[in-house]
Design an enzyme around this catalytic site. Structure first.
Site, PDB file in Angstrom:
ATOM      1  N   ARG A 196      -0.312   9.061 -10.348  1.00 27.44           N
ATOM      2  CA  ARG A 196      -0.366   7.827  -9.558  1.00 27.44           C
ATOM      3  C   ARG A 196       0.386   6.675 -10.229  1.00 27.44           C
ATOM      4  O   ARG A 196       1.012   5.856  -9.564  1.00 27.44           O
ATOM      5  CB  ARG A 196      -1.827   7.422  -9.308  1.00 27.44           C
ATOM      6  CG  ARG A 196      -2.556   8.390  -8.391  1.00 27.44           C
ATOM      7  CD  ARG A 196      -4.008   7.977  -8.210  1.00 27.44           C
ATOM      8  NE  ARG A 196      -4.125   6.654  -7.638  1.00 27.44           N
ATOM      9  CZ  ARG A 196      -4.011   6.375  -6.336  1.00 27.44           C
ATOM     10  NH1 ARG A 196      -3.802   7.345  -5.465  1.00 27.44           N
ATOM     11  NH2 ARG A 196      -4.121   5.143  -5.906  1.00 27.44           N
ATOM     12  N   ASN A 231     -10.569  -3.403  -6.330  1.00 24.57           N
ATOM     13  CA  ASN A 231      -9.797  -2.387  -7.055  1.00 24.57           C
ATOM     14  C   ASN A 231     -10.429  -1.980  -8.392  1.00 24.57           C
ATOM     15  O   ASN A 231     -10.049  -0.966  -8.973  1.00 24.57           O
ATOM     16  CB  ASN A 231      -8.351  -2.843  -7.287  1.00 24.57           C
ATOM     17  CG  ASN A 231      -7.472  -2.758  -6.057  1.00 24.57           C
ATOM     18  OD1 ASN A 231      -6.523  -3.511  -5.885  1.00 24.57           O
ATOM     19  ND2 ASN A 231      -7.783  -1.824  -5.150  1.00 24.57           N
ATOM     20  N   ASP A 234       0.839  -1.201   0.000  1.00 27.50           N
ATOM     21  CA  ASP A 234       0.000   0.000   0.000  1.00 27.50           C
ATOM     22  C   ASP A 234       0.875   1.252   0.000  1.00 27.50           C
ATOM     23  O   ASP A 234       1.972   1.240   0.566  1.00 27.50           O
ATOM     24  CB  ASP A 234      -0.901  -0.041   1.250  1.00 27.50           C
ATOM     25  CG  ASP A 234      -2.079   0.904   1.129  1.00 27.50           C
ATOM     26  OD1 ASP A 234      -2.285   1.493   0.043  1.00 27.50           O
ATOM     27  OD2 ASP A 234      -2.801   1.053   2.130  1.00 27.50           O
ATOM     28  N   GLY A 235       0.359   2.308  -0.611  1.00 30.18           N
ATOM     29  CA  GLY A 235       1.033   3.605  -0.534  1.00 30.18           C
ATOM     30  C   GLY A 235       1.654   4.095  -1.828  1.00 30.18           C
ATOM     31  O   GLY A 235       2.334   5.126  -1.830  1.00 30.18           O
ATOM     32  N   SER A 247      -6.996  -6.223  -5.895  1.00 30.64           N
ATOM     33  CA  SER A 247      -8.100  -6.837  -5.152  1.00 30.64           C
ATOM     34  C   SER A 247      -9.366  -6.815  -5.995  1.00 30.64           C
ATOM     35  O   SER A 247      -9.478  -6.036  -6.959  1.00 30.64           O
ATOM     36  CB  SER A 247      -8.328  -6.080  -3.845  1.00 30.64           C
ATOM     37  OG  SER A 247      -9.056  -4.901  -4.094  1.00 30.64           O
ATOM     38  N   GLY A 252       0.145   5.445  -4.362  1.00 26.35           N
ATOM     39  CA  GLY A 252      -0.477   6.731  -4.709  1.00 26.35           C
ATOM     40  C   GLY A 252       0.119   7.864  -3.892  1.00 26.35           C
ATOM     41  O   GLY A 252       0.462   8.926  -4.422  1.00 26.35           O
TER      42      GLY A 252
HETATM   43  C1  FPP Z   1      -1.763   0.262  -3.318  1.00 23.05           C
HETATM   44  O1  FPP Z   1      -1.322   1.571  -3.453  1.00 23.05           O
HETATM   45  C2  FPP Z   1      -1.278  -0.548  -4.393  1.00 23.05           C
HETATM   46  C3  FPP Z   1      -2.089  -1.198  -5.307  1.00 23.05           C
HETATM   47  C4  FPP Z   1      -3.546  -1.104  -5.314  1.00 23.05           C
HETATM   48  C5  FPP Z   1      -1.532  -1.997  -6.367  1.00 23.05           C
HETATM   49  C6  FPP Z   1      -0.278  -2.743  -6.066  1.00 23.05           C
HETATM   50  C7  FPP Z   1       0.353  -2.974  -7.359  1.00 23.05           C
HETATM   51  C8  FPP Z   1       1.660  -2.915  -7.635  1.00 23.05           C
HETATM   52  C9  FPP Z   1       2.707  -2.722  -6.637  1.00 23.05           C
HETATM   53  C10 FPP Z   1       2.129  -3.045  -9.043  1.00 23.05           C
HETATM   54  C11 FPP Z   1       1.727  -4.284  -9.780  1.00 23.05           C
HETATM   55  C12 FPP Z   1       2.129  -5.531  -9.113  1.00 23.05           C
HETATM   56  C13 FPP Z   1       2.854  -6.529  -9.669  1.00 23.05           C
HETATM   57  C14 FPP Z   1       2.993  -7.838  -8.948  1.00 23.05           C
HETATM   58  C15 FPP Z   1       3.531  -6.404 -10.958  1.00 23.05           C
HETATM   59  P1  FPP Z   1      -2.411   2.704  -3.542  1.00 23.05           P
HETATM   60  O2  FPP Z   1      -2.557   3.087  -4.956  1.00 23.05           O
HETATM   61  O3  FPP Z   1      -3.677   2.278  -2.871  1.00 23.05           O
HETATM   62  O4  FPP Z   1      -1.725   3.823  -2.710  1.00 23.05           O
HETATM   63  P2  FPP Z   1      -2.443   4.997  -1.904  1.00 23.05           P
HETATM   64  O5  FPP Z   1      -3.255   4.341  -0.826  1.00 23.05           O
HETATM   65  O6  FPP Z   1      -1.299   5.782  -1.378  1.00 23.05           O
HETATM   66  O7  FPP Z   1      -3.287   5.763  -2.889  1.00 23.05           O
END
Ligand code: FPP
Length: 241
Positions: A34, A69, A21-22, A66, A24
């Site tokens: 983002r 998402n 997480d994080g 998820s 963004g």
């Molecule tokens: C959460 O950050 C992250 C995600 C929803 C996606 C995770 C995906 C990756 C790290 C890249 C793809 C993965 C692979 C295995 C290639 P957020 O966007 O919710 O951050 P925020 O809460 O700060 O907005």
């Protein structure tokens, strides 16, 4: 097996899961879009999956997308799927040569057909590898996984192949997607949020939970090593004394 040195002599975790997480917030802090955070997030995935192998972790399970998402803007969903394609294309050779087995959990067969084909190919190419195992959760939701397991067992009861009295925790665990993986020892969530967000709810029953302030794109070998050290200091009693 993870080296005992990593945990200060305590039994090391065999199976570690991470809610990444994080991304963004990492981008926002830099006045970047983002997608830039997600790109750095993929770099962290590369770094951390290598570090997990070096530390001897048998299974690393990453929450990449998820089932909730899909509620994000269409453009961000497209970007995430693009990064996933890129990751699979660019990382597969290394996974094969390192003996890593790739597994995917979740309702990933409902993703775009080309991505499904890529995932099928990657799973097949790494299936005979000895491990460690990298599990990517894609279009995953724990409640849906639990419901699907209940449905499987109900169908077996209807067929007459299962006695309802034989349904216990072990039997239920067998019906989950993670049935052939070692029990989850450690669940990490980055970025300071303290929620499980529908990730591995059944499997987390006795896992150690760790909420780390680091934003996912900044997570590295040292952060993982620190988490293992902290894990080694936890006293796991599994309900006993
Ligand atoms: C959460 O950050 C992250 C995600 C929803 C996606 C995770 C995906 C990756 C790290 C890249 C793809 C993965 C692979 C295995 C290639 P957020 O966007 O919710 O951050 P925020 O809460 O700060 O907005």
């Amino acid at each position: 097996m993870a080296t005992k040195a990593a945990t200060g002599g305590a039994t090391p975790p065999r199976h570690v899961a991470i809610i990444m997480d994080g991304n963004g917030r990492w981008a926002k802090a830099r006045f970047l879009p983002r997608i830039a955070g997600h790109k750095q997030g993929v770099e962290a995935v590369r770094r951390v999956s290598r570090a997990a192998r070096a530390l001897g972790i048998e299974v690393l399970t990453l929450y990449a997308f998820s089932s909730e998402n899909w509620r994000r803007p269409e453009e961000e969903v497209r970007d995430l799927m693009g990064l996933l394609r890129h990751f699979l294309a660019s990382e597969l050779d290394e996974l094969v040569s390192e003996g890593v087995r790739l597994r995917v959990i979740g309702d990933w067969r409902r993703l775009a057909p080309d991505l499904v084909a890529m995932i099928e190919g990657a799973i097949a190419r790494t299936a005979a590898n000895p491990g460690p195992t990298l599990v990517i959760a894609l279009n995953y939701g724990a409640q849906a996984e639990i419901v699907a397991a209940a449905r499987t067992l109900a169908e077996q009861v209807r067929d007459g192949s299962l006695d309802p009295a034989a349904i216990d925790e072990a039997r239920f665990t067998e019906a989950l997607e993670t049935h052939d993986l070692p029990p989850l020892d450690l669940m990490i969530r980055t970025s300071g949020e303290q929620r499980l967000s529908n990730f591995l709810l059944w499997q987390a029953a006795y896992a150690e939970l760790m909420f780390i302030d680091t934003l996912w794109p900044d997570f590295d070998e040292k952060t993982l090593a620190g988490a293992l050290e902290q894990f080694g200091r936890r006293e796991r009693r599994f309900g006993g004394l």
